[in-house]
Design a protein around this motif. Structure first.
Motif, PDB file in Angstrom:
ATOM      1  N   MET A 195      10.830 -13.999   2.656  1.00  0.00           N
ATOM      2  CA  MET A 195      10.047 -12.852   2.160  1.00  0.00           C
ATOM      3  C   MET A 195       8.569 -13.011   2.486  1.00  0.00           C
ATOM      4  O   MET A 195       7.904 -12.036   2.851  1.00  0.00           O
ATOM      5  CB  MET A 195      10.249 -12.675   0.655  1.00  0.00           C
ATOM      6  CG  MET A 195      11.528 -11.995   0.295  1.00  0.00           C
ATOM      7  SD  MET A 195      11.653 -11.610  -1.444  1.00  0.00           S
ATOM      8  CE  MET A 195      12.063 -13.204  -2.112  1.00  0.00           C
ATOM      9  N   ILE A 214       8.161 -12.487   6.486  1.00  0.00           N
ATOM     10  CA  ILE A 214       8.420 -11.115   6.935  1.00  0.00           C
ATOM     11  C   ILE A 214       7.373 -10.161   6.377  1.00  0.00           C
ATOM     12  O   ILE A 214       6.857  -9.299   7.099  1.00  0.00           O
ATOM     13  CB  ILE A 214       9.842 -10.667   6.541  1.00  0.00           C
ATOM     14  CG1 ILE A 214      10.870 -11.453   7.348  1.00  0.00           C
ATOM     15  CG2 ILE A 214      10.025  -9.178   6.774  1.00  0.00           C
ATOM     16  CD1 ILE A 214      12.298 -11.195   6.927  1.00  0.00           C
ATOM     17  N   SER A 215       7.037 -10.288   5.099  1.00  0.00           N
ATOM     18  CA  SER A 215       6.066  -9.357   4.518  1.00  0.00           C
ATOM     19  C   SER A 215       4.671  -9.568   5.100  1.00  0.00           C
ATOM     20  O   SER A 215       3.939  -8.603   5.324  1.00  0.00           O
ATOM     21  CB  SER A 215       6.041  -9.476   2.997  1.00  0.00           C
ATOM     22  OG  SER A 215       5.548 -10.734   2.610  1.00  0.00           O
ATOM     23  N   ALA A 260       4.853  -7.989   8.529  1.00  0.00           N
ATOM     24  CA  ALA A 260       5.045  -6.536   8.470  1.00  0.00           C
ATOM     25  C   ALA A 260       3.787  -5.813   8.001  1.00  0.00           C
ATOM     26  O   ALA A 260       3.535  -4.683   8.420  1.00  0.00           O
ATOM     27  CB  ALA A 260       6.215  -6.201   7.559  1.00  0.00           C
ATOM     28  N   VAL A 293       5.283  -1.720   2.240  1.00  0.00           N
ATOM     29  CA  VAL A 293       6.325  -2.538   2.839  1.00  0.00           C
ATOM     30  C   VAL A 293       6.648  -3.727   1.929  1.00  0.00           C
ATOM     31  O   VAL A 293       7.729  -4.306   2.031  1.00  0.00           O
ATOM     32  CB  VAL A 293       5.931  -2.987   4.265  1.00  0.00           C
ATOM     33  CG1 VAL A 293       4.898  -4.084   4.232  1.00  0.00           C
ATOM     34  CG2 VAL A 293       7.144  -3.413   5.054  1.00  0.00           C
ATOM     35  N   VAL A 342      10.665  -5.113   1.864  1.00  0.00           N
ATOM     36  CA  VAL A 342      11.085  -6.459   2.274  1.00  0.00           C
ATOM     37  C   VAL A 342      11.865  -7.172   1.167  1.00  0.00           C
ATOM     38  O   VAL A 342      12.981  -7.641   1.410  1.00  0.00           O
ATOM     39  CB  VAL A 342       9.877  -7.292   2.762  1.00  0.00           C
ATOM     40  CG1 VAL A 342      10.261  -8.738   2.982  1.00  0.00           C
ATOM     41  CG2 VAL A 342       9.305  -6.691   4.029  1.00  0.00           C
ATOM     42  N   VAL A 362      15.889  -8.159   1.418  1.00  0.00           N
ATOM     43  CA  VAL A 362      16.253  -9.581   1.357  1.00  0.00           C
ATOM     44  C   VAL A 362      17.182  -9.837   0.177  1.00  0.00           C
ATOM     45  O   VAL A 362      18.196 -10.522   0.304  1.00  0.00           O
ATOM     46  CB  VAL A 362      14.990 -10.468   1.284  1.00  0.00           C
ATOM     47  CG1 VAL A 362      15.343 -11.899   0.947  1.00  0.00           C
ATOM     48  CG2 VAL A 362      14.239 -10.409   2.596  1.00  0.00           C
ATOM     49  N   SER A 380      10.731 -12.692  -5.751  1.00  0.00           N
ATOM     50  CA  SER A 380      10.020 -11.614  -5.057  1.00  0.00           C
ATOM     51  C   SER A 380       8.583 -11.507  -5.552  1.00  0.00           C
ATOM     52  O   SER A 380       7.645 -11.329  -4.762  1.00  0.00           O
ATOM     53  CB  SER A 380      10.744 -10.289  -5.269  1.00  0.00           C
ATOM     54  OG  SER A 380      12.071 -10.365  -4.809  1.00  0.00           O
TER      55      SER A 380
END
Length: 118
Positions: free
Chosen positions: A6, A9-10, A13, A21, A25, A29, A44
């Motif tokens: 996470m 990718i975040s 992104a 976003v 994400v 996930v 998260s």
């Protein structure tokens, strides 16, 4: 592993996509890789809180606090550090609830035995 996924990718992104976003994400996930509900929220929350906190601290450091202090005054906050804390908490809450939602959507489609209530 999901936490690191996470975060990476975040962070990548958010360079190309809008701020929201951070909700997509964790949702994807947590939907793809199941875990316990409480862990879905807190994992998260901490992942996005770390990304936003690190980037906010970087911007605060680079501008010697000028940018975060100006934004803080816009929201009637006393200083830029409090603005960073509020930002991390809000971003973490958005991501936490998105991750929990992804977990709960996955639970809808899982086949679990129904036990009758006594």
């Amino acid at each position: 592993m999901k936490f690191l996924l996470m975060v990476l990718i975040s962070a990548a992104a958010q360079v190309f996509l809008p701020w929201w976003v951070i909700a997509v994400v964790p949702f994807v996930v947590q939907l793809a890789l199941p875990r316990v509900g409480g862990n879905a929220f807190w994992g998260s929350f901490l992942a996005i809180g770390l990304v936003w906190g690190a980037y906010g601290f970087y911007l605060h450091y680079v501008s010697n606090g000028a940018m975060s202090d100006r934004i803080a005054r816009t929201f009637f906050l006393p200083n830029g550090w409090l603005m960073l804390v509020v930002t991390v908490l809000l971003g973490g809450l958005v991501a936490g609830f998105a991750g929990l939602s992804g977990y709960l959507v996955r639970r809808i489609f899982e086949k679990t035995p129904v036990t009758p209530e006594l």
